[in-house]
Design an enzyme around this catalytic site. Structure first.
Site, PDB file in Angstrom:
ATOM      1  N   HIS A  16       0.751  -1.558   0.211  1.00  0.00           N
ATOM      2  CA  HIS A  16       0.216   0.440  -0.235  1.00  0.00           C
ATOM      3  C   HIS A  16       0.763   1.281  -0.232  1.00  0.00           C
ATOM      4  O   HIS A  16       0.201   2.042  -0.494  1.00  0.00           O
ATOM      5  CB  HIS A  16      -0.852  -0.076   1.217  1.00  0.00           C
ATOM      6  CG  HIS A  16      -2.215  -0.336   1.005  1.00  0.00           C
ATOM      7  ND1 HIS A  16      -1.729  -2.355   1.461  1.00  0.00           N
ATOM      8  CD2 HIS A  16      -3.567  -0.340   0.751  1.00  0.00           C
ATOM      9  CE1 HIS A  16      -3.553  -2.419   0.605  1.00  0.00           C
ATOM     10  NE2 HIS A  16      -4.165  -1.654   0.758  1.00  0.00           N
ATOM     11  N   ASP A  67      -5.963  -2.893   7.965  1.00  0.00           N
ATOM     12  CA  ASP A  67      -6.975  -2.544   6.695  1.00  0.00           C
ATOM     13  C   ASP A  67      -7.426  -4.243   6.413  1.00  0.00           C
ATOM     14  O   ASP A  67      -7.978  -3.855   4.977  1.00  0.00           O
ATOM     15  CB  ASP A  67      -6.862  -1.494   5.952  1.00  0.00           C
ATOM     16  CG  ASP A  67      -7.836  -0.919   5.001  1.00  0.00           C
ATOM     17  OD1 ASP A  67      -9.159  -1.350   5.272  1.00  0.00           O
ATOM     18  OD2 ASP A  67      -7.839  -0.796   3.952  1.00  0.00           O
ATOM     19  N   ALA A  84      -7.961  -3.012  -2.514  1.00  0.00           N
ATOM     20  CA  ALA A  84      -9.396  -3.365  -2.508  1.00  0.00           C
ATOM     21  C   ALA A  84      -9.204  -3.239  -0.304  1.00  0.00           C
ATOM     22  O   ALA A  84      -9.829  -2.875  -0.152  1.00  0.00           O
ATOM     23  CB  ALA A  84     -10.148  -4.682  -2.348  1.00  0.00           C
TER      24      ALA A  84
END
Length: 370
Positions: free
Chosen positions: A240, A263, A299
């Protein structure tokens, strides 16, 4: 119970040696004490706190089921997470009410529910990422109050895009009841600063799903980094955010403003496969660092805080900063730092024992072996 010969990180996150006594789920005293369980050769740290986690181990907070929450608590405990905030997606009001009601009444073994995190639905369509655009809408105090009441006030964090609706009064009101975070936002620097001035003091997964910092416009990312009032979440799975950017971020944030989050989604801990997230199909590819939509949009992650803690050290982040960002900082972000997040007398006995490779040997939640 007394743990003997502990090498541990104290309330100031400095290394110390001694014994720790646990009584009724809390740390009773620290010092040189009587007989107990010998923990020589291990390193003791506070339990990890994950304030932004959608799912793992096959369960998802948005399933609105006790079974899914149980899967999450058990999987998180395996990885040293002792407290967490089940995190919702952008969904209909009726669905969100169902979800928060289930979380409110949930009790089970494993990691403890520290509160609820609402990621959306009051976000920017242009920065929705993997959120379902069918349910993106303007924020209202009325809807927030319905959700807040439905879970007995357990909402600890809410993500909004301040530019997406007339948000100033919403932020002023809501920030008195929970932490307001800027995220999934196309705000410019001025719009973002107004949100911080109104009471927002947190940013959702820094750099992801927000306006970037450039040399002429700070965007959400640059404005957040520049504001010492604001704590910033970071997903430190190595995918990320690249390690160089992680290092630069922590150079600015220091040891007190970074909040490591997973997350993660339900596929975390299950390997490659096809999964569901917020009503959408997502995929974990072989060797992948995160879950993706069919169009390859990132996602959610498939990591956990323990792995991210070790990642931070490998990226060059110092031990104290890495540890605080995985424990006391997230606890402080949701105003739970008086109870969890550090090893201190009077606090919950949420403890993780690591071996010389920083792998987990034992996890205690409220003084009970997980």
């Amino acid at each position: 119970m007394i743990f003997k010969n502990c090498t541990f990180y104290n309330e100031f996150f400095e290394k110390e040696f001694g014994d720790i006594e646990i009584e009724n789920g809390v740390i009773k005293q620290i010092g040189i004490l009587g007989e107990g369980k010998d923990m020589s050769g291990l390193t003791l740290i506070p339990g990890f706190v994950d304030i932004h986690v959608h799912g793992c181990g096959g369960g998802d907070a948005s399933d609105a089921s006790k079974e899914s929450l149980s899967k999450m608590t058990e999987e998180l405990a395996k990885h040293g997470v002792t407290s967490f905030c089940p995190t919702t997606m952008t969904l209909s009001k009726e669905k969100l009410i169902d979800i928060v009601k289930i979380i409110d009444k949930f009790s089970g073994s494993g990691a403890k529910v520290a509160g609820i995190n609402l990621e959306g639905p009051f976000i920017a369509m242009s920065k929705k990422g993997a959120q379902n655009g069918d349910f993106v809408r303007n924020g209202t105090i009325g809807e927030f109050d319905e959700l807040h009441s439905a879970c007995s006030g357990k909402i600890k964090l809410i993500t909004i895009a301040p530019e997406a609706f007339d948000s100033e009064e919403f932020i002023k009101y809501t920030s008195k009841k929970c932490t307001v975070s800027v995220g999934h936002s196309a705000a410019n620097a001025n719009e973002c600063k107004k949100a911080f001035d109104a009471g927002a003091k947190h940013v959702t997964h820094l750099f992801n799903a927000m306006t970037a910092m450039t040399h002429r416009e700070a965007g959400v990312a640059g404005t957040a980094l520049d504001d010492e009032r604001v704590m910033c979440e970071l997903i430190c799975d190595g995918g990320h955010i690249c390690p160089a950017v992680v290092r630069n971020a922590f150079d600015i944030l220091g040891e007190d403003r970074g909040v490591v989050i997973s997350d993660s989604m339900r596929g975390a801990g299950l390997g490659e496969g096809e999964f569901e997230l917020g009503g959408q199909q997502v995929f974990v590819e072989k060797g992948g660092k995160y879950a993706i939509l069919a169009d390859k949009t990132i996602a959610a992650s498939i990591t956990n805080i323990h792995q991210e803690f070790k990642n931070l050290l490998s990226f060059g982040i110092d031990f104290k900063t890495a540890l605080k960002s995985c424990t006391i900082n997230p606890a402080r972000a949701i105003n739970e730092d008086e109870h969890i997040g550090s090893i201190q007398t009077g606090k919950c006995a949420d403890l993780v024992f690591l071996d010389e490779n920083l792998d987990i040997k034992e996890v205690y939640i409220n003084g009970i072996l997980a």
